[in-house]
Motif scaffolding. Structure first.
Motif, mmCIF file in Angstrom:
data_model
loop_
_atom_site.group_PDB
_atom_site.id
_atom_site.type_symbol
_atom_site.label_atom_id
_atom_site.label_comp_id
_atom_site.label_asym_id
_atom_site.label_seq_id
_atom_site.Cartn_x
_atom_site.Cartn_y
_atom_site.Cartn_z
ATOM 1 N N ARG A 131 -11.188 -0.752 13.381
ATOM 2 C CA ARG A 131 -9.895 -0.879 12.699
ATOM 3 C C ARG A 131 -9.680 -2.323 12.277
ATOM 4 N N PHE A 132 -9.289 -2.479 11.028
ATOM 5 C CA PHE A 132 -9.085 -3.798 10.418
ATOM 6 C C PHE A 132 -7.605 -3.934 10.091
ATOM 7 N N GLY A 133 -6.915 -4.859 10.753
ATOM 8 C CA GLY A 133 -5.487 -5.056 10.536
ATOM 9 C C GLY A 133 -5.217 -6.192 9.572
ATOM 10 N N VAL A 134 -4.462 -5.899 8.518
ATOM 11 C CA VAL A 134 -4.120 -6.893 7.501
ATOM 12 C C VAL A 134 -2.646 -7.241 7.655
ATOM 13 N N ILE A 135 -2.345 -8.481 7.967
ATOM 14 C CA ILE A 135 -0.966 -8.949 8.064
ATOM 15 C C ILE A 135 -0.658 -9.729 6.793
ATOM 16 N N GLY A 136 0.169 -9.140 5.931
ATOM 17 C CA GLY A 136 0.441 -9.715 4.619
ATOM 18 C C GLY A 136 -0.435 -9.043 3.588
ATOM 19 N N HIS A 137 0.143 -8.073 2.877
ATOM 20 C CA HIS A 137 -0.674 -7.225 1.990
ATOM 21 C C HIS A 137 -0.370 -7.531 0.534
ATOM 22 N N GLY A 138 -0.456 -8.841 0.173
ATOM 23 C CA GLY A 138 -0.323 -9.225 -1.217
ATOM 24 C C GLY A 138 -1.655 -9.073 -1.931
ATOM 25 N N ARG A 139 -1.878 -9.907 -2.960
ATOM 26 C CA ARG A 139 -3.111 -9.789 -3.745
ATOM 27 C C ARG A 139 -4.350 -9.975 -2.876
ATOM 28 N N ILE A 140 -4.358 -11.048 -2.080
ATOM 29 C CA ILE A 140 -5.547 -11.314 -1.264
ATOM 30 C C ILE A 140 -5.675 -10.275 -0.167
ATOM 31 N N GLY A 141 -4.572 -9.956 0.495
ATOM 32 C CA GLY A 141 -4.621 -8.944 1.542
ATOM 33 C C GLY A 141 -5.129 -7.609 1.035
ATOM 34 N N ALA A 142 -4.697 -7.227 -0.162
ATOM 35 C CA ALA A 142 -5.157 -5.962 -0.744
ATOM 36 C C ALA A 142 -6.645 -6.013 -1.061
ATOM 37 N N ALA A 143 -7.122 -7.167 -1.569
ATOM 38 C CA ALA A 143 -8.546 -7.300 -1.863
ATOM 39 C C ALA A 143 -9.377 -7.230 -0.588
ATOM 40 N N VAL A 144 -8.892 -7.876 0.463
ATOM 41 C CA VAL A 144 -9.591 -7.850 1.750
ATOM 42 C C VAL A 144 -9.621 -6.428 2.304
ATOM 43 N N ALA A 145 -8.501 -5.727 2.186
ATOM 44 C CA ALA A 145 -8.456 -4.346 2.667
ATOM 45 C C ALA A 145 -9.472 -3.474 1.946
ATOM 46 N N GLY A 146 -9.633 -3.682 0.641
ATOM 47 C CA GLY A 146 -10.617 -2.908 -0.122
ATOM 48 C C GLY A 146 -12.034 -3.147 0.360
ATOM 49 N N ILE A 147 -12.351 -4.404 0.675
ATOM 50 C CA ILE A 147 -13.696 -4.709 1.178
ATOM 51 C C ILE A 147 -13.893 -4.097 2.561
ATOM 52 N N ALA A 148 -12.852 -4.172 3.394
ATOM 53 C CA ALA A 148 -12.962 -3.581 4.729
ATOM 54 C C ALA A 148 -13.251 -2.086 4.637
ATOM 55 N N ARG A 149 -12.578 -1.409 3.726
ATOM 56 C CA ARG A 149 -12.831 0.031 3.560
ATOM 57 C C ARG A 149 -14.264 0.273 3.092
ATOM 58 N N ALA A 150 -14.782 -0.626 2.244
ATOM 59 C CA ALA A 150 -16.169 -0.474 1.780
ATOM 60 C C ALA A 150 -17.157 -0.595 2.933
ATOM 61 N N PHE A 151 -16.785 -1.329 3.981
ATOM 62 C CA PHE A 151 -17.617 -1.430 5.174
ATOM 63 C C PHE A 151 -17.431 -0.229 6.102
ATOM 64 N N GLY A 152 -16.567 0.690 5.731
ATOM 65 C CA GLY A 152 -16.329 1.855 6.561
ATOM 66 C C GLY A 152 -15.294 1.634 7.641
ATOM 67 N N MET A 153 -14.452 0.614 7.465
ATOM 68 C CA MET A 153 -13.428 0.315 8.453
ATOM 69 C C MET A 153 -12.122 1.031 8.114
ATOM 70 N N GLU A 154 -11.349 1.334 9.121
ATOM 71 C CA GLU A 154 -10.018 1.893 8.936
ATOM 72 C C GLU A 154 -9.035 0.735 8.823
ATOM 73 N N VAL A 155 -8.223 0.732 7.777
ATOM 74 C CA VAL A 155 -7.325 -0.390 7.516
ATOM 75 C C VAL A 155 -5.906 -0.065 7.966
ATOM 76 N N LEU A 156 -5.312 -0.981 8.729
ATOM 77 C CA LEU A 156 -3.894 -0.934 9.079
ATOM 78 C C LEU A 156 -3.211 -2.107 8.381
ATOM 79 N N SER A 157 -2.032 -1.882 7.808
ATOM 80 C CA SER A 157 -1.340 -2.923 7.056
ATOM 81 C C SER A 157 0.051 -3.158 7.601
ATOM 82 N N GLN A 158 0.464 -4.421 7.583
ATOM 83 C CA GLN A 158 1.827 -4.800 7.925
ATOM 84 C C GLN A 158 2.273 -5.821 6.893
ATOM 85 N N ARG A 159 3.447 -5.599 6.318
ATOM 86 C CA ARG A 159 3.959 -6.529 5.316
ATOM 87 C C ARG A 159 5.469 -6.661 5.454
ATOM 88 N N ARG A 160 6.002 -7.692 4.792
ATOM 89 C CA ARG A 160 7.436 -7.995 4.901
ATOM 90 C C ARG A 160 8.289 -6.824 4.435
#
Length: 320
Positions: A156-185
């Motif tokens: 599980r890959f947790g992204v704190i702050g899901h703006g442009r960079i956070g969204a790009a990072v989440a996409g790469i994490a999913r490409a690695f087969g990771m489950e993404v959890l997001s938290q944003r303001r």
């Protein structure tokens, strides 16, 4: 007889990191009389911005007293996305718009996140150094490793702050087969709260801006809530993390490792606690600094400066 108006004076306070010589300042030179200082110590800021129409800064601070000494200043262009180096409120009181560059390094920063994460997971640099030192040649087996190798798929890959960079990072994490959890303001459907993200994530990556609300966001209490063995990645701002608490969590073995491209004070003191912390990778704030990203930064900043000079600024971060 035609009297030509003087060209507006543009001053870059700390141009070296943005352009150490591999790029051109031509987009800015076309807009006015450009002076580029490689670096500016605090005591020279007021002198160098006196008479400037637009000041450009990356990390050189512009406080209220410096701004008050520049009566001709029509705008400030930050050579970055983060703009906490400028006293935006003081600039607003003086009628000086402050512009940033919202997007230029998304791909480069997202890539740096996984450079840090993959080194923590695969220890590629350390193993390559060991091979050069002759350890493989002297090994009785066909392979060796010193630390466990971590497979990212299924974690599980947790992204704190899901703006442009956070969204790009989440996409790469999913490409690695990771489950993404997001938290944003401003929560979106499917987001989780911060405590849930920290407790459930095998990797936590920070991508929120530095504000009074986020300073020290990852403190001793929240580090204790992270899963034992979890990894922390910070390519946002150093002050998002209480660094002494992180050093303690690493020393106790609660965290599996940390990958940091930013610290609260840069460069750090030689006795900074994280420099000697176990399983802690630190790079010198270079996630943003690919040549491609810096080229986009200069081009976007030139566009900001043009609008400041025209009196119709864009990307203003201190609106009146």
């Amino acid at each position: 007889m035609t009297v030509l108006s003087p060209r507006p004076r543009l001053v870059v306070l700390d141009g070296y990191t943005t352009n150490p010589g591999d790029l051109s300042w031509e987009p800015l030179e076309a807009l006015g009389e450009l002076t580029v200082h490689a670096r500016t110590p605090p005591e020279q800021v007021a002198e160098r911005i006196a008479g400037a129409a637009v000041v450009l800064t990356n990390k050189t601070r512009l406080d209220a007293s410096a701004l008050a000494s520049a009566p001709r200043l029509r705008g400030i262009a930050v050579l970055a996305t983060g703009h906490d180096v400028v006293d935006g409120a003081a600039a607003r009181r003086l009628g000086i718009p402050v512009c940033n560059v919202p997007e230029y390094g998304t791909a480069s920063v997202a890539q740096a996140v996984f450079a840090l994460l993959l080194e923590l997971a695969n220890h590629t640099g350390g193993l390559a150094a060991a091979v050069r030192q002759g350890r493989w040649s002297a090994c009785p087996d066909f392979c060796f490793w010193d630390e466990p190798l971590l497979e990212l798929a299924g974690l599980r890959f947790g992204v704190i702050g899901h703006g442009r960079i956070g969204a790009a990072v989440a996409g790469i994490a999913r490409a690695f087969g990771m489950e993404v959890l997001s938290q944003r303001r401003t929560p979106q459907p499917g987001d989780v709260d911060l405590d849930t993200l920290l407790a459930a994530s095998d990797v936590v990556s920070l991508h929120c801006p530095l504000t009074p609300l986020t300073e020290g966001l990852i403190n001793a209490d929240r580090l204790a809530r992270m899963k034992p063995g979890a990894l922390l990645i910070n390519t946002g701002r150093g002050a998002l993390v209480e660094e002494a608490a992180l050093a303690g969590a690493l020393a106790r073995g609660h965290l599996g490792g940390a990958g940091l491209d930013v610290l609260s004070v840069e460069p750090p003191a030689a006795d900074h606690p994280l420099l000697a912390a176990p399983r802690c990778l630190i790079t010198p704030h270079v996630a943003w600094a690919s040549r491609a990203a810096r080229g986009r930064l200069i081009a976007a900043t030139a566009a900001n400066v043009a609008t400041l000079l025209a009196g119709s600024p864009i990307n203003v971060v201190n609106p009146g």
